[in-house]
Design a protein around this motif. Structure first.
Motif, short mmCIF file in Angstrom:
data_model
loop_
_atom_site.label_atom_id
_atom_site.label_comp_id
_atom_site.label_asym_id
_atom_site.label_seq_id
_atom_site.Cartn_x
_atom_site.Cartn_y
_atom_site.Cartn_z
N ALA A 247 40.85 92.46 -22.69
CA ALA A 247 39.44 92.08 -22.53
C ALA A 247 38.69 92.21 -23.85
N GLY A 248 39.00 93.26 -24.59
CA GLY A 248 38.36 93.44 -25.89
C GLY A 248 38.73 92.36 -26.87
N ALA A 249 40.02 91.99 -26.89
CA ALA A 249 40.49 90.93 -27.80
C ALA A 249 39.86 89.59 -27.43
N LEU A 250 39.79 89.31 -26.14
CA LEU A 250 39.19 88.05 -25.69
C LEU A 250 37.71 87.99 -26.03
N SER A 251 37.03 89.13 -25.89
CA SER A 251 35.59 89.15 -26.19
C SER A 251 35.32 88.94 -27.68
N LEU A 252 36.27 89.35 -28.52
CA LEU A 252 36.13 89.17 -29.96
C LEU A 252 36.56 87.79 -30.43
N THR B 38 45.64 85.23 -29.64
CA THR B 38 45.19 86.51 -29.10
C THR B 38 46.35 87.49 -28.99
N ALA B 39 47.52 86.99 -28.57
CA ALA B 39 48.71 87.85 -28.50
C ALA B 39 49.07 88.38 -29.89
N TRP B 40 48.99 87.51 -30.89
CA TRP B 40 49.25 87.89 -32.28
C TRP B 40 48.24 88.94 -32.74
N PHE B 41 46.97 88.69 -32.42
CA PHE B 41 45.87 89.60 -32.77
C PHE B 41 46.14 91.00 -32.22
#
Length: 201
Positions: free
Chosen positions: A167-172, A150-153
């Motif tokens: 929150a957006g990255a985690l939801s995706l 997620t950090a990389w994303f």
């Protein structure tokens, strides 16, 4: 007479070492193949498809231990980076790492190290207790993979001058996969608890 005995002992030791090395190579190759097949089994949803990759990595690490499990995972990743189509969707190549989801591939190494270290240290003979501890270790290993990926994303999104919240990255990238990964963890832990005694490492 004594020299002959020593020669025989050295020859026997050499044969045992060669046999052990051959077995380790076979196990490593087998689990690279297992992780690859697990990657090919996928359901495309969102940014990242649901695959059995994490289960394959957990199986490799839990059955082979942290060192050999990490080696099998690293070999799998290196094969993919060299262009061999071992990744999801029968893909490969260094370009996979520069995609926003490339961090999850690298994160498999952390999963292998954590699960393998836990498997090596768990000495409990009770099957249910061992299964529970392995499942917990696998959950932690996958969580670390999630965190790194997620950090990389988010970093690659920012580099492309796009904005995305945590929150957006985690939801995706995380939330849709929690339940499938829970099922995979339980299944993998149960499988390892049954198969570990048959592994001659």
């Amino acid at each position: 007479m004594e020299e002959k005995e020593q020669t025989k002992e050295k020859a026997a030791r050499g044969k045992r070492m060669a046999k052990s090395a051959a077995r380790e190579i076979c196990y490593t190759a087998m689990f690279v193949a297992i992780i690859t097949v697990c990657a090919w089994i996928s359901i495309p949803i969102g940014e990242i498809p649901i695959t059995l990759q994490t289960m394959g990595v957990c199986l490799a690490a839990a059955l082979l231990g942290w060192k050999r499990g990490a080696i099998a995972t690293a070999v799998y990743i290196l094969l993919g980076l060299c262009g061999v189509p071992v990744f999801t969707g029968f893909t490969g190549g260094v370009a996979k790492l520069v995609l926003p989801t490339g961090g999850y591939i690298v994160g498999f190494l952390f999963t292998a190290l954590i699960v393998g270290a836990a498997s090596d240290s768990i000495k409990i003979k009770n099957v249910l207790a061992r299964m529970a501890l392995l499942a917990a270790a696998m959950a932690v290993g996958i969580a670390v993979c999630y965190a790194f990926g997620t950090a990389w994303f988010m970093a690659l999104y920012a580099r492309a001058e796009k904005s995305i919240t945590l929150a957006g990255a985690l939801s995706l990238c995380v939330v849709p996969y929690l339940l499938p990964d829970l099922v995979k963890v339980v299944f993998a832990a149960a499988l390892v608890a049954k198969l570990k005694k048959y592994m001659k490492i």
